[in-house]
Write a protein that holds these residues in place. Structure first.
Motif, mmCIF file in Angstrom:
data_model
loop_
_atom_site.group_PDB
_atom_site.id
_atom_site.type_symbol
_atom_site.label_atom_id
_atom_site.label_comp_id
_atom_site.label_asym_id
_atom_site.label_seq_id
_atom_site.Cartn_x
_atom_site.Cartn_y
_atom_site.Cartn_z
ATOM 1 N N THR A 7 -30.090 25.959 17.970
ATOM 2 C CA THR A 7 -31.047 25.089 18.666
ATOM 3 C C THR A 7 -31.232 23.782 17.902
ATOM 4 N N ALA A 8 -31.334 23.874 16.585
ATOM 5 C CA ALA A 8 -31.492 22.676 15.760
ATOM 6 C C ALA A 8 -30.255 21.779 15.865
ATOM 7 N N ALA A 9 -29.070 22.382 15.862
ATOM 8 C CA ALA A 9 -27.835 21.600 15.985
ATOM 9 C C ALA A 9 -27.777 20.887 17.333
ATOM 10 N N ILE A 10 -28.120 21.595 18.392
ATOM 11 C CA ILE A 10 -28.110 20.999 19.729
ATOM 12 C C ILE A 10 -29.060 19.804 19.795
ATOM 13 N N SER A 11 -30.182 19.881 19.082
ATOM 14 C CA SER A 11 -31.143 18.776 19.099
ATOM 15 C C SER A 11 -30.591 17.512 18.435
ATOM 16 N N LEU A 12 -29.482 17.634 17.702
ATOM 17 C CA LEU A 12 -28.885 16.486 17.018
ATOM 18 C C LEU A 12 -27.804 15.789 17.854
ATOM 19 N N ILE A 13 -27.443 16.354 18.990
ATOM 20 C CA ILE A 13 -26.419 15.738 19.835
ATOM 21 C C ILE A 13 -26.868 14.326 20.220
ATOM 22 N N GLY A 14 -25.954 13.394 20.039
ATOM 23 C CA GLY A 14 -26.238 11.995 20.345
ATOM 24 C C GLY A 14 -26.581 11.150 19.133
ATOM 25 N N VAL A 15 -26.915 11.797 18.005
ATOM 26 C CA VAL A 15 -27.201 11.048 16.774
ATOM 27 C C VAL A 15 -25.923 10.319 16.355
ATOM 28 N N ARG A 83 -9.458 22.556 10.057
ATOM 29 C CA ARG A 83 -8.578 21.497 9.575
ATOM 30 C C ARG A 83 -8.285 20.596 10.767
ATOM 31 N N ALA A 84 -9.028 19.492 10.885
ATOM 32 C CA ALA A 84 -8.803 18.564 11.996
ATOM 33 C C ALA A 84 -7.406 17.962 11.912
ATOM 34 N N ASN A 85 -6.895 17.845 10.703
ATOM 35 C CA ASN A 85 -5.493 17.515 10.438
ATOM 36 C C ASN A 85 -5.208 18.016 9.013
ATOM 37 N N PRO A 86 -3.976 17.935 8.535
ATOM 38 C CA PRO A 86 -3.678 18.522 7.222
ATOM 39 C C PRO A 86 -4.503 17.985 6.051
ATOM 40 N N VAL A 87 -5.081 16.802 6.194
ATOM 41 C CA VAL A 87 -5.868 16.232 5.097
ATOM 42 C C VAL A 87 -7.318 15.961 5.503
ATOM 43 N N GLN A 88 -7.795 16.673 6.522
ATOM 44 C CA GLN A 88 -9.170 16.440 6.948
ATOM 45 C C GLN A 88 -9.898 17.745 7.281
ATOM 46 N N PRO A 89 -10.621 18.304 6.275
ATOM 47 C CA PRO A 89 -11.482 19.443 6.577
ATOM 48 C C PRO A 89 -12.686 18.946 7.371
ATOM 49 N N HIS A 90 -13.219 19.816 8.212
ATOM 50 C CA HIS A 90 -14.309 19.402 9.100
ATOM 51 C C HIS A 90 -15.201 20.609 9.387
ATOM 52 N N LEU A 91 -16.520 20.421 9.314
ATOM 53 C CA LEU A 91 -17.488 21.485 9.583
ATOM 54 C C LEU A 91 -18.051 21.373 10.992
ATOM 55 N N LEU A 92 -18.225 22.534 11.639
ATOM 56 C CA LEU A 92 -18.833 22.610 12.959
ATOM 57 C C LEU A 92 -19.884 23.715 12.944
ATOM 58 N N ILE A 93 -20.881 23.598 13.801
ATOM 59 C CA ILE A 93 -21.878 24.660 13.977
ATOM 60 C C ILE A 93 -21.628 25.300 15.330
ATOM 61 N N ARG A 94 -21.481 26.637 15.310
ATOM 62 C CA ARG A 94 -21.279 27.364 16.562
ATOM 63 C C ARG A 94 -22.599 27.447 17.321
ATOM 64 N N VAL A 95 -22.543 27.112 18.599
ATOM 65 C CA VAL A 95 -23.695 27.195 19.502
ATOM 66 C C VAL A 95 -23.220 27.930 20.744
ATOM 67 N N PRO A 96 -24.131 28.322 21.650
ATOM 68 C CA PRO A 96 -23.660 28.988 22.861
ATOM 69 C C PRO A 96 -22.611 28.137 23.596
ATOM 70 N N ARG A 108 -20.560 9.653 16.987
ATOM 71 C CA ARG A 108 -21.834 10.337 17.235
ATOM 72 C C ARG A 108 -21.649 11.849 17.130
ATOM 73 N N VAL A 109 -22.771 12.556 17.098
ATOM 74 C CA VAL A 109 -22.777 14.019 17.105
ATOM 75 C C VAL A 109 -22.578 14.454 18.550
ATOM 76 N N VAL A 110 -21.655 15.397 18.753
ATOM 77 C CA VAL A 110 -21.282 15.803 20.106
ATOM 78 C C VAL A 110 -21.237 17.320 20.242
ATOM 79 N N PHE A 111 -21.198 17.771 21.484
ATOM 80 C CA PHE A 111 -20.969 19.164 21.841
ATOM 81 C C PHE A 111 -19.502 19.306 22.215
ATOM 82 N N LEU A 112 -18.832 20.282 21.623
ATOM 83 C CA LEU A 112 -17.439 20.600 21.934
ATOM 84 C C LEU A 112 -17.438 21.937 22.660
ATOM 85 N N PRO A 113 -17.175 21.954 23.965
ATOM 86 C CA PRO A 113 -17.212 23.219 24.698
ATOM 87 C C PRO A 113 -16.008 24.105 24.386
#
Length: 129
Positions: A7-15, A83-96, A108-113
Motif C-alpha cells: 500500500t505504501a509503495a502504491i502511494s508513491l506512484i507518480g513521484v 538485472r535490468a541489464n548486465p550492469v544495472q541491478p534494480h529493486l522493485l516492490i511486489r504489489v497486487p 517517475r515511480v510507476v506500476f509495472l503490471p
C-alpha cells in the motif's frame, strides 16, 4: 505479500525519479522507493549509499535486504532484485498484480503490471513489524 508495504509503495506512484533520491518531495530512485515505502509502512530503514546507476556487482543491494528486516525467499518476495541489464541491478516492490519501481527512463515511480520482464537476481520477504 506485506500489505502495508504494498500500500505504501502504491502511494508513491507518480513521484518523480532522482538518482539517490530519498524523499517523495524531491524524487526517488529504486532504493529510495523501497526506503520511502518502508518508512510509510512503519519500518526503520538503513539505505545503501555510494552506488552508481551502472554496476556489475549487486552485492550491496543484496545486503540492503537483511539489514532492513527482509529474509530470503525462493519466490513471491516483497522485495525483488532484478538485472535490468548486465550492469544495472534494480529493486522493485511486489504489489497486487505487479510491481512498483522507479523508472529512470520515464522519470517517475510507476506500476509495472504482471511479471517482471527482467531476470530475477534475488527475492526477500519483509518480516512482520
Amino acid at each position: 505479500m506485506n500489505a502495508a508495504l504494498a500500500t505504501a509503495a502504491i502511494s508513491l506512484i507518480g513521484v518523480r525519479y532522482r538518482l539517490h533520491g530519498r524523499s517523495a518531495d524531491d524524487g526517488l530512485d529504486c532504493v529510495g522507493v523501497v526506503a520511502a515505502a518502508m518508512i510509510r509502512a512503519g519500518y526503520r530503514v538503513v539505505a545503501p549509499q555510494g552506488y552508481t546507476m551502472r554496476q556489475v556487482d549487486c552485492s550491496g543491494f543484496a545486503l540492503f535486504a537483511p539489514l532492513n528486516g527482509f529474509e530470503t525467499v525462493e519466490r513471491e518476495g516483497d522485495l525483488v532484485l532484478v538485472r535490468a541489464n548486465p550492469v544495472q541491478p534494480h529493486l522493485l516492490i511486489r504489489v497486487p498484480d505487479g510491481f512498483v519501481h522507479a523508472h529512470a527512463g520515464l522519470r517517475r515511480v510507476v506500476f509495472l503490471p504482471g511479471e517482471t520482464p527482467w531476470p530475477i537476481a534475488g527475492e526477500w520477504r519483509l518480516r512482520s513489524n
